[in-house]
Design an enzyme around this catalytic site. Structure first.
Site, PDB file in Angstrom:
ATOM      1  N   GLY A 278       4.371   0.869   1.777  1.00  0.00           N
ATOM      2  CA  GLY A 278       3.019   0.299   1.735  1.00  0.00           C
ATOM      3  C   GLY A 278       2.413   0.091   3.113  1.00  0.00           C
ATOM      4  O   GLY A 278       1.239   0.389   3.336  1.00  0.00           O
TER       5      GLY A 278
ATOM      6  N   THR B 195       2.877  -2.936  -5.550  1.00  0.00           N
ATOM      7  CA  THR B 195       3.141  -2.733  -4.114  1.00  0.00           C
ATOM      8  C   THR B 195       3.550  -4.064  -3.472  1.00  0.00           C
ATOM      9  O   THR B 195       3.501  -4.205  -2.266  1.00  0.00           O
ATOM     10  CB  THR B 195       1.882  -2.203  -3.386  1.00  0.00           C
ATOM     11  OG1 THR B 195       0.782  -3.063  -3.706  1.00  0.00           O
ATOM     12  CG2 THR B 195       1.557  -0.773  -3.764  1.00  0.00           C
TER      13      THR B 195
ATOM     14  N   HIS C 164       9.001   2.214  -0.716  1.00  0.00           N
ATOM     15  CA  HIS C 164       8.531   1.011  -0.008  1.00  0.00           C
ATOM     16  C   HIS C 164       7.886   1.369   1.337  1.00  0.00           C
ATOM     17  O   HIS C 164       8.411   1.045   2.403  1.00  0.00           O
ATOM     18  CB  HIS C 164       9.681   0.005   0.205  1.00  0.00           C
ATOM     19  CG  HIS C 164       9.176  -1.391   0.476  1.00  0.00           C
ATOM     20  ND1 HIS C 164       9.887  -2.523   0.198  1.00  0.00           N
ATOM     21  CD2 HIS C 164       8.004  -1.840   1.010  1.00  0.00           C
ATOM     22  CE1 HIS C 164       9.201  -3.598   0.552  1.00  0.00           C
ATOM     23  NE2 HIS C 164       8.045  -3.197   1.048  1.00  0.00           N
TER      24      HIS C 164
ATOM     25  N   ARG D 122       6.406  -7.002  -4.564  1.00  0.00           N
ATOM     26  CA  ARG D 122       7.857  -7.099  -4.505  1.00  0.00           C
ATOM     27  C   ARG D 122       8.428  -6.642  -5.839  1.00  0.00           C
ATOM     28  O   ARG D 122       7.903  -7.020  -6.909  1.00  0.00           O
ATOM     29  CB  ARG D 122       8.306  -8.549  -4.229  1.00  0.00           C
ATOM     30  CG  ARG D 122       8.163  -8.984  -2.778  1.00  0.00           C
ATOM     31  CD  ARG D 122       9.116  -8.238  -1.857  1.00  0.00           C
ATOM     32  NE  ARG D 122       8.987  -8.603  -0.458  1.00  0.00           N
ATOM     33  CZ  ARG D 122       8.250  -7.956   0.451  1.00  0.00           C
ATOM     34  NH1 ARG D 122       7.547  -6.897   0.094  1.00  0.00           N
ATOM     35  NH2 ARG D 122       8.219  -8.348   1.705  1.00  0.00           N
TER      36      ARG D 122
ATOM     37  N   GLY E 269      -5.753 -11.801  -3.016  1.00  0.00           N
ATOM     38  CA  GLY E 269      -5.680 -12.217  -1.611  1.00  0.00           C
ATOM     39  C   GLY E 269      -6.248 -11.097  -0.751  1.00  0.00           C
ATOM     40  O   GLY E 269      -7.072 -10.312  -1.220  1.00  0.00           O
TER      41      GLY E 269
ATOM     42  N   ILE F 258      -4.948  -8.272   0.378  1.00  0.00           N
ATOM     43  CA  ILE F 258      -4.696  -6.896  -0.082  1.00  0.00           C
ATOM     44  C   ILE F 258      -5.442  -6.619  -1.385  1.00  0.00           C
ATOM     45  O   ILE F 258      -6.074  -5.570  -1.540  1.00  0.00           O
ATOM     46  CB  ILE F 258      -3.169  -6.643  -0.219  1.00  0.00           C
ATOM     47  CG1 ILE F 258      -2.497  -6.774   1.153  1.00  0.00           C
ATOM     48  CG2 ILE F 258      -2.900  -5.257  -0.807  1.00  0.00           C
ATOM     49  CD1 ILE F 258      -0.974  -6.776   1.132  1.00  0.00           C
TER      50      ILE F 258
ATOM     51  N   GLU G 196      16.614  -2.455  -3.012  1.00  0.00           N
ATOM     52  CA  GLU G 196      16.204  -1.249  -2.284  1.00  0.00           C
ATOM     53  C   GLU G 196      17.250  -0.915  -1.227  1.00  0.00           C
ATOM     54  O   GLU G 196      17.880  -1.830  -0.700  1.00  0.00           O
ATOM     55  CB  GLU G 196      14.849  -1.488  -1.619  1.00  0.00           C
ATOM     56  CG  GLU G 196      13.730  -1.715  -2.628  1.00  0.00           C
ATOM     57  CD  GLU G 196      12.409  -2.137  -1.973  1.00  0.00           C
ATOM     58  OE1 GLU G 196      12.362  -2.255  -0.731  1.00  0.00           O
ATOM     59  OE2 GLU G 196      11.450  -2.375  -2.712  1.00  0.00           O
TER      60      GLU G 196
ATOM     61  N   ARG H 226      -4.540 -17.923  -8.828  1.00  0.00           N
ATOM     62  CA  ARG H 226      -4.355 -19.348  -9.077  1.00  0.00           C
ATOM     63  C   ARG H 226      -5.702 -20.052  -8.934  1.00  0.00           C
ATOM     64  O   ARG H 226      -6.040 -20.967  -9.639  1.00  0.00           O
ATOM     65  CB  ARG H 226      -3.361 -19.932  -8.072  1.00  0.00           C
ATOM     66  CG  ARG H 226      -1.937 -19.853  -8.568  1.00  0.00           C
ATOM     67  CD  ARG H 226      -1.000 -20.323  -7.529  1.00  0.00           C
ATOM     68  NE  ARG H 226      -1.238 -19.615  -6.267  1.00  0.00           N
ATOM     69  CZ  ARG H 226      -0.524 -19.760  -5.180  1.00  0.00           C
ATOM     70  NH1 ARG H 226       0.472 -20.609  -5.163  1.00  0.00           N
ATOM     71  NH2 ARG H 226      -0.782 -19.092  -4.080  1.00  0.00           N
TER      72      ARG H 226
HETATM   73  C1  DGY Z   1       5.939  -6.458   3.924  1.00  0.00           C
HETATM   74  O1  DGY Z   1       5.420  -6.468   5.042  1.00  0.00           O
HETATM   75  O2  DGY Z   1       6.302  -7.474   3.357  1.00  0.00           O
HETATM   76  C2  DGY Z   1       6.158  -5.131   3.328  1.00  0.00           C
HETATM   77  O3  DGY Z   1       6.566  -5.203   2.026  1.00  0.00           O
HETATM   78  C3  DGY Z   1       7.182  -4.433   4.155  1.00  0.00           C
HETATM   79  O4  DGY Z   1       6.807  -3.150   4.386  1.00  0.00           O
END
Ligand code: DGY
Length: 322
Positions: free
Chosen positions: A289, A237, A287, A239, A156, A158, A268, A178
């Site tokens: 990112g 990065t 966490h 979940r 996607g 990212i 977390e 997918r």
């Molecule tokens: C998100 O935006 O879902 C990130 O994991 C939170 O920092």
């Protein structure tokens, strides 16, 4: 009378100022995440909710929100919200993709570099007085990025941005999705579509970019780790719940895979007693990112705009469902 908006945690001052002009706002302070019991009380009276990825916005909460029009989450992920049930109740959901794409891709790439060049491990050695002599031919060697195969699961926003970073480092990039992206885009990004099995067996570094759903829950487990190359690294990065942490610990201890870089965990925050903290071949990030100054500001802007639109009965800029 102004409509009510509840925030489960504070936001930037500019966002609060904007919200205060329009609404009667209340901000939770104290325990994070907000206890469900408190959220249950608050949600009954409000028209808008601003929440965070660690808040659990389940059926029970949504049911209690009799006046609720919009749930605006300060995150790209929305697995903490029962989106189907919200939609059924005509409650809109706003989220914050795009603005955090670069920051999160950077984080995945930073973990990759850190792992392959053993930066955090080296930092620990220096601080703990373990660097006794200048390293020689075989000592403390890392791994080149150039020519290695980066496997991306979930191409996607990212994942594609990570691919751009990897391309600049002369890596080979394979992906599984997918849906295969267009040939033109594949060519532009320099990526090749493979089956999930090929992705798992061919990657030198496997980076996870899928959301947490019923289908992806703990999908990276021992069965997968055993199929990966012994020399390969896992990066996550997205979940924490998409990885079986117990299995990953064993895989790292027994060198079934070479290492892992994680920014996300099953629950977390984790602390120093967590199963991963004694392992050398893992880099642990708390966490972060999307946690850059610039990105967090943009996320606050979008979260606020999404909320305001939803309060007016309009579709948020970034909307889940409808
Ligand atoms: C998100 O935006 O879902 C990130 O994991 C939170 O920092």
């Amino acid at each position: 009378m102004k409509e009510k908006v509840f925030l489960t945690r504070t936001l930037h001052d500019f966002a609060l100022k904007d919200l205060k002009k329009k609404y009667d706002i209340e901000i939770h302070s104290g325990e994070i995440p907000i206890p469900q019991s408190k959220l249950k009380l608050k949600i009954k009276k409000v028209h808008g909710l601003i929440c965070f990825p660690y808040d659990r916005i389940d059926k029970e909460i949504i049911k209690l929100g009799e006046n609720l029009k919009i749930i605006s989450t300060y995150s790209v992920g929305y697995d903490h919200i029962d989106t189907k049930f919200a939609k059924k109740n005509k409650i809109r959901i706003g989220y914050t993709p795009e603005v955090l794409t670069d920051a999160t891709a950077d984080m995945a790439f930073a973990l990759l570099l850190d792992l392959l060049r053993r930066i955090t491990e080296g930092d620990r050695n220096v601080r703990n007085g373990k660097w006794k002599q200048i390293y020689g031919a075989y000592d403390y060697v890392g791994v080149d990025l150039q020519g290695k195969t980066l496997g991306i699961i979930g191409l996607g926003r990212i994942g594609k941005t990570l691919a751009k970073r990897a391309k600049a480092f002369d890596m080979k990039i394979i992906y599984h999705n997918r849906k295969q992206i267009s040939k033109t885009e594949e060519k532009k990004l320099g990526v090749k579509f493979v089956t999930f099995k090929e992705l798992v067996t061919q990657s030198d570094i496997l980076s996870i970019h899928v959301p947490h759903t019923k289908e992806t829950d703990k999908m990276f487990d021992m069965k997968i780790f055993k199929k990966m190359k012994k020399t390969s690294f896992l990066i996550n990065t997205s979940r924490g719940k998409v990885v079986n942490e117990k299995d990953l610990k064993i895989a790292l201890e027994e060198k079934i895979i070479a290492g892992a870089g994680l920014d996300v965990f099953e629950t977390e925050p984790i602390n120093e007693k967590h199963r991963f903290t004694k392992l050398e071949n893992i880099v642990l990030a708390p966490h972060i990112g999307s946690s850059t100054k610039e990105t967090r500001i943009k996320m606050a802007e979008i979260t606020t705009k999404n909320l305001i639109l939803g309060m007016k009965g309009k579709k948020p800029i970034y909307s889940v469902g409808y």
